[in-house]
Scaffold this motif. Structure first.
Motif, PDB file in Angstrom:
ATOM      1  N   LEU A 160       3.241  41.615  20.438  1.00 58.85           N
ATOM      2  CA  LEU A 160       1.969  42.321  20.616  1.00 58.85           C
ATOM      3  C   LEU A 160       2.134  43.815  20.371  1.00 58.85           C
ATOM      4  O   LEU A 160       1.267  44.452  19.754  1.00 58.85           O
ATOM      5  CB  LEU A 160       1.427  42.082  22.026  1.00 58.85           C
ATOM      6  N   LYS A 161       3.216  44.373  20.838  1.00 54.29           N
ATOM      7  CA  LYS A 161       3.475  45.798  20.622  1.00 54.29           C
ATOM      8  C   LYS A 161       3.560  46.118  19.125  1.00 54.29           C
ATOM      9  O   LYS A 161       2.999  47.111  18.656  1.00 54.29           O
ATOM     10  CB  LYS A 161       4.767  46.206  21.332  1.00 54.29           C
ATOM     11  N   LYS A 162       4.249  45.256  18.381  1.00 55.08           N
ATOM     12  CA  LYS A 162       4.365  45.460  16.937  1.00 55.08           C
ATOM     13  C   LYS A 162       3.000  45.380  16.265  1.00 55.08           C
ATOM     14  O   LYS A 162       2.688  46.167  15.362  1.00 55.08           O
ATOM     15  CB  LYS A 162       5.301  44.408  16.330  1.00 55.08           C
ATOM     16  N   GLU A 163       2.168  44.424  16.706  1.00 56.14           N
ATOM     17  CA  GLU A 163       0.839  44.280  16.107  1.00 56.14           C
ATOM     18  C   GLU A 163      -0.030  45.503  16.402  1.00 56.14           C
ATOM     19  O   GLU A 163      -0.719  46.005  15.514  1.00 56.14           O
ATOM     20  CB  GLU A 163       0.164  43.014  16.625  1.00 56.14           C
TER      21      GLU A 163
ATOM     22  N   TYR B 110      -2.405  37.927  19.032  1.00 60.01           N
ATOM     23  CA  TYR B 110      -3.230  37.728  20.229  1.00 60.01           C
ATOM     24  C   TYR B 110      -3.979  36.398  20.163  1.00 60.01           C
ATOM     25  O   TYR B 110      -4.039  35.657  21.151  1.00 60.01           O
ATOM     26  CB  TYR B 110      -4.205  38.876  20.373  1.00 60.01           C
ATOM     27  N   ASP B 111      -4.567  36.092  19.005  1.00 59.71           N
ATOM     28  CA  ASP B 111      -5.314  34.839  18.856  1.00 59.71           C
ATOM     29  C   ASP B 111      -4.409  33.624  19.071  1.00 59.71           C
ATOM     30  O   ASP B 111      -4.834  32.622  19.667  1.00 59.71           O
ATOM     31  CB  ASP B 111      -5.954  34.766  17.463  1.00 59.71           C
ATOM     32  N   GLU B 112      -3.170  33.718  18.605  1.00 57.79           N
ATOM     33  CA  GLU B 112      -2.224  32.600  18.799  1.00 57.79           C
ATOM     34  C   GLU B 112      -1.931  32.399  20.281  1.00 57.79           C
ATOM     35  O   GLU B 112      -1.859  31.262  20.765  1.00 57.79           O
ATOM     36  CB  GLU B 112      -0.928  32.880  18.041  1.00 57.79           C
ATOM     37  N   LEU B 113      -1.792  33.499  21.011  1.00 61.48           N
ATOM     38  CA  LEU B 113      -1.536  33.407  22.450  1.00 61.48           C
ATOM     39  C   LEU B 113      -2.714  32.774  23.179  1.00 61.48           C
ATOM     40  O   LEU B 113      -2.535  31.966  24.089  1.00 61.48           O
ATOM     41  CB  LEU B 113      -1.266  34.800  23.025  1.00 61.48           C
ATOM     42  N   ILE B 114      -3.926  33.145  22.772  1.00 59.51           N
ATOM     43  CA  ILE B 114      -5.125  32.586  23.394  1.00 59.51           C
ATOM     44  C   ILE B 114      -5.251  31.105  23.079  1.00 59.51           C
ATOM     45  O   ILE B 114      -5.534  30.284  23.967  1.00 59.51           O
ATOM     46  CB  ILE B 114      -6.388  33.331  22.919  1.00 59.51           C
TER      47      ILE B 114
ATOM     48  N   ALA C  90      -6.404  42.528  26.653  1.00 51.92           N
ATOM     49  CA  ALA C  90      -7.711  41.887  26.442  1.00 51.92           C
ATOM     50  C   ALA C  90      -8.772  42.925  26.087  1.00 51.92           C
ATOM     51  O   ALA C  90      -9.606  42.690  25.201  1.00 51.92           O
ATOM     52  CB  ALA C  90      -8.115  41.113  27.694  1.00 51.92           C
ATOM     53  N   ASN C  91      -8.748  44.075  26.760  1.00 53.75           N
ATOM     54  CA  ASN C  91      -9.713  45.135  26.472  1.00 53.75           C
ATOM     55  C   ASN C  91      -9.537  45.672  25.061  1.00 53.75           C
ATOM     56  O   ASN C  91     -10.523  45.939  24.356  1.00 53.75           O
ATOM     57  CB  ASN C  91      -9.560  46.283  27.479  1.00 53.75           C
ATOM     58  N   TYR C  92      -8.287  45.816  24.635  1.00 54.13           N
ATOM     59  CA  TYR C  92      -8.013  46.331  23.291  1.00 54.13           C
ATOM     60  C   TYR C  92      -8.588  45.410  22.221  1.00 54.13           C
ATOM     61  O   TYR C  92      -9.336  45.855  21.343  1.00 54.13           O
ATOM     62  CB  TYR C  92      -6.509  46.494  23.077  1.00 54.13           C
TER      63      TYR C  92
ATOM     64  N   LEU D  55     -11.675  45.890  19.721  1.00 61.31           N
ATOM     65  CA  LEU D  55     -11.387  45.796  18.290  1.00 61.31           C
ATOM     66  C   LEU D  55     -12.414  44.919  17.592  1.00 61.31           C
ATOM     67  O   LEU D  55     -12.947  45.267  16.530  1.00 61.31           O
ATOM     68  CB  LEU D  55      -9.980  45.226  18.088  1.00 61.31           C
ATOM     69  N   ASN D  56     -12.707  43.784  18.192  1.00 65.87           N
ATOM     70  CA  ASN D  56     -13.679  42.860  17.625  1.00 65.87           C
ATOM     71  C   ASN D  56     -15.094  43.440  17.669  1.00 65.87           C
ATOM     72  O   ASN D  56     -15.870  43.292  16.718  1.00 65.87           O
ATOM     73  CB  ASN D  56     -13.644  41.539  18.387  1.00 65.87           C
ATOM     74  N   ALA D  57     -15.414  44.141  18.761  1.00 61.80           N
ATOM     75  CA  ALA D  57     -16.750  44.705  18.921  1.00 61.80           C
ATOM     76  C   ALA D  57     -17.034  45.789  17.880  1.00 61.80           C
ATOM     77  O   ALA D  57     -18.093  45.789  17.243  1.00 61.80           O
ATOM     78  CB  ALA D  57     -16.916  45.273  20.329  1.00 61.80           C
ATOM     79  N   VAL D  58     -16.077  46.693  17.673  1.00 62.47           N
ATOM     80  CA  VAL D  58     -16.320  47.782  16.732  1.00 62.47           C
ATOM     81  C   VAL D  58     -16.346  47.275  15.285  1.00 62.47           C
ATOM     82  O   VAL D  58     -17.038  47.836  14.432  1.00 62.47           O
ATOM     83  CB  VAL D  58     -15.272  48.906  16.878  1.00 62.47           C
ATOM     84  N   LYS D  59     -15.595  46.222  15.037  1.00 63.64           N
ATOM     85  CA  LYS D  59     -15.628  45.622  13.699  1.00 63.64           C
ATOM     86  C   LYS D  59     -17.029  45.116  13.379  1.00 63.64           C
ATOM     87  O   LYS D  59     -17.561  45.351  12.281  1.00 63.64           O
ATOM     88  CB  LYS D  59     -14.622  44.475  13.620  1.00 63.64           C
ATOM     89  N   GLU D  60     -17.646  44.441  14.333  1.00 61.70           N
ATOM     90  CA  GLU D  60     -18.992  43.920  14.125  1.00 61.70           C
ATOM     91  C   GLU D  60     -20.020  45.048  14.059  1.00 61.70           C
ATOM     92  O   GLU D  60     -20.948  45.021  13.246  1.00 61.70           O
ATOM     93  CB  GLU D  60     -19.356  42.952  15.262  1.00 61.70           C
ATOM     94  N   ARG D  61     -19.852  46.069  14.903  1.00 66.27           N
ATOM     95  CA  ARG D  61     -20.783  47.200  14.876  1.00 66.27           C
ATOM     96  C   ARG D  61     -20.694  47.951  13.555  1.00 66.27           C
ATOM     97  O   ARG D  61     -21.706  48.395  13.012  1.00 66.27           O
ATOM     98  CB  ARG D  61     -20.471  48.152  16.033  1.00 66.27           C
ATOM     99  N   ALA D  62     -19.471  48.107  13.054  1.00 69.26           N
ATOM    100  CA  ALA D  62     -19.283  48.817  11.787  1.00 69.26           C
ATOM    101  C   ALA D  62     -19.977  48.087  10.642  1.00 69.26           C
ATOM    102  O   ALA D  62     -20.548  48.713   9.749  1.00 69.26           O
ATOM    103  CB  ALA D  62     -17.791  48.967  11.497  1.00 69.26           C
ATOM    104  N   LYS D  63     -19.926  46.766  10.674  1.00 68.02           N
ATOM    105  CA  LYS D  63     -20.608  45.992   9.636  1.00 68.02           C
ATOM    106  C   LYS D  63     -22.112  46.251   9.663  1.00 68.02           C
ATOM    107  O   LYS D  63     -22.765  46.367   8.626  1.00 68.02           O
ATOM    108  CB  LYS D  63     -20.347  44.491   9.828  1.00 68.02           C
ATOM    109  N   VAL D  64     -22.662  46.336  10.864  1.00 68.49           N
ATOM    110  CA  VAL D  64     -24.104  46.547  11.019  1.00 68.49           C
ATOM    111  C   VAL D  64     -24.517  47.902  10.471  1.00 68.49           C
ATOM    112  O   VAL D  64     -25.547  48.031   9.804  1.00 68.49           O
ATOM    113  CB  VAL D  64     -24.507  46.435  12.507  1.00 68.49           C
ATOM    114  N   HIS D  65     -23.695  48.935  10.720  1.00 68.15           N
ATOM    115  CA  HIS D  65     -24.065  50.299  10.348  1.00 68.15           C
ATOM    116  C   HIS D  65     -23.646  50.682   8.930  1.00 68.15           C
ATOM    117  O   HIS D  65     -24.080  51.726   8.427  1.00 68.15           O
ATOM    118  CB  HIS D  65     -23.452  51.293  11.336  1.00 68.15           C
TER     119      HIS D  65
END
Length: 246
Positions: A62-65, A129-133, A151-153, A157-167
């Motif tokens: 996770l640290k490397k990612e 992270y997805d593999e761990l989940i 989890a917050n990170y 990350l997912n939230a801003v990706k979607e927001r960026a697409k919208v804007h």
């Protein structure tokens, strides 16, 4: 050993010494129970040791990612953000007749640079992270502060990706439709295309695109700062855990 205890038990029974046999039987039960408890303790200790080893590997991945995400964002966004904003501000001044063009080719290349990461940006990977989940091994992280920070990170990350697409706007597509882009000669624009681009830039459609792209860029700037901050905080927590400081 079992045969030895059997002989003692049989000898006590043969001698009709029931009380001593009862004490002996209780002692034998205690020994068996203690043996079971010791075996369970050893097994738990060994399992905890294996879990700790696995947890360390998980945190290292996770640290490397997270570090790789920060490096990618640094190269693709932070290092180009100021120049992108300067390009869009120059385009806005042109739209508002506040700039005199002295070098047409240089000006057009400046404006088109405003289209970098125009169509959105992933802000980073989340494969580890997805593999761990998906496998449930995220539960091996036994520190709640680290687990929540991770989890917050990835949630942000997912939230801003979607927001960026919208804007995001079609600024990059608009400028690309006005000229062919050659990666081996990126600054070349034919005389005809230069004239057409200047005409197209002096239009209500382009003025709206410039404002939209500026708004998008300001949002991306805020998003990427928060992503980097959360990533650094999480990496610091992981480092403390790996160094046995937590």
């Amino acid at each position: 050993m079992i045969n030895f205890f059997r002989k003692i038990r049989q000898q006590l029974l043969d001698e009709n010494r029931f009380k001593k046999y009862l004490i002996y039987a209780i002692g034998e039960i205690v020994l068996v129970v203690m043996g079971i408890l010791i075996a369970l303790q050893i097994n738990n200790w060994n399992q905890n040791r294996l879990n700790a080893i696995h947890e360390t590997k998980i945190l290292e991945h996770l640290k490397k990612e997270l570090a790789r995400n920060n490096e990618i964002n640094e190269a693709l966004i932070f290092n180009r953000l100021d120049k992108k904003l300067e390009s869009l501000k120059a385009a806005k001044k042109f739209c508002e007749n506040e700039i005199i063009i002295r070098d047409t080719l240089a000006f057009l290349n400046t404006v088109t640079y405003g289209g970098v990461f125009s169509g959105g940006h992933s802000f980073g990977e989340r494969n580890s992270y997805d593999e761990l989940i998906n496998t449930g091994t995220i539960q091996l992280i036994n520190n709640d502060s680290i687990k929540n920070s991770i989890a917050n990170y990835y949630g942000y990350l997912n939230a801003v990706k979607e927001r960026a697409k919208v804007h995001s706007s079609r600024f990059s597509n608009y400028t690309s439709e006005l000229r062919p882009f050659d990666t081996k000669n990126p600054n070349y624009i034919s005389k005809f295309d230069q004239i057409e681009m200047l005409q197209s830039f002096n239009s209500p459609e382009f003025r709206k695109l410039v404002d939209l792209e500026l708004s998008y860029t300001y949002k991306v700037r805020d998003y990427i700062i928060n992503v980097r901050t959360q990533g650094i905080q999480t990496i610091n927590l992981i480092d403390k855990k790996l160094n046995n400081e937590l």
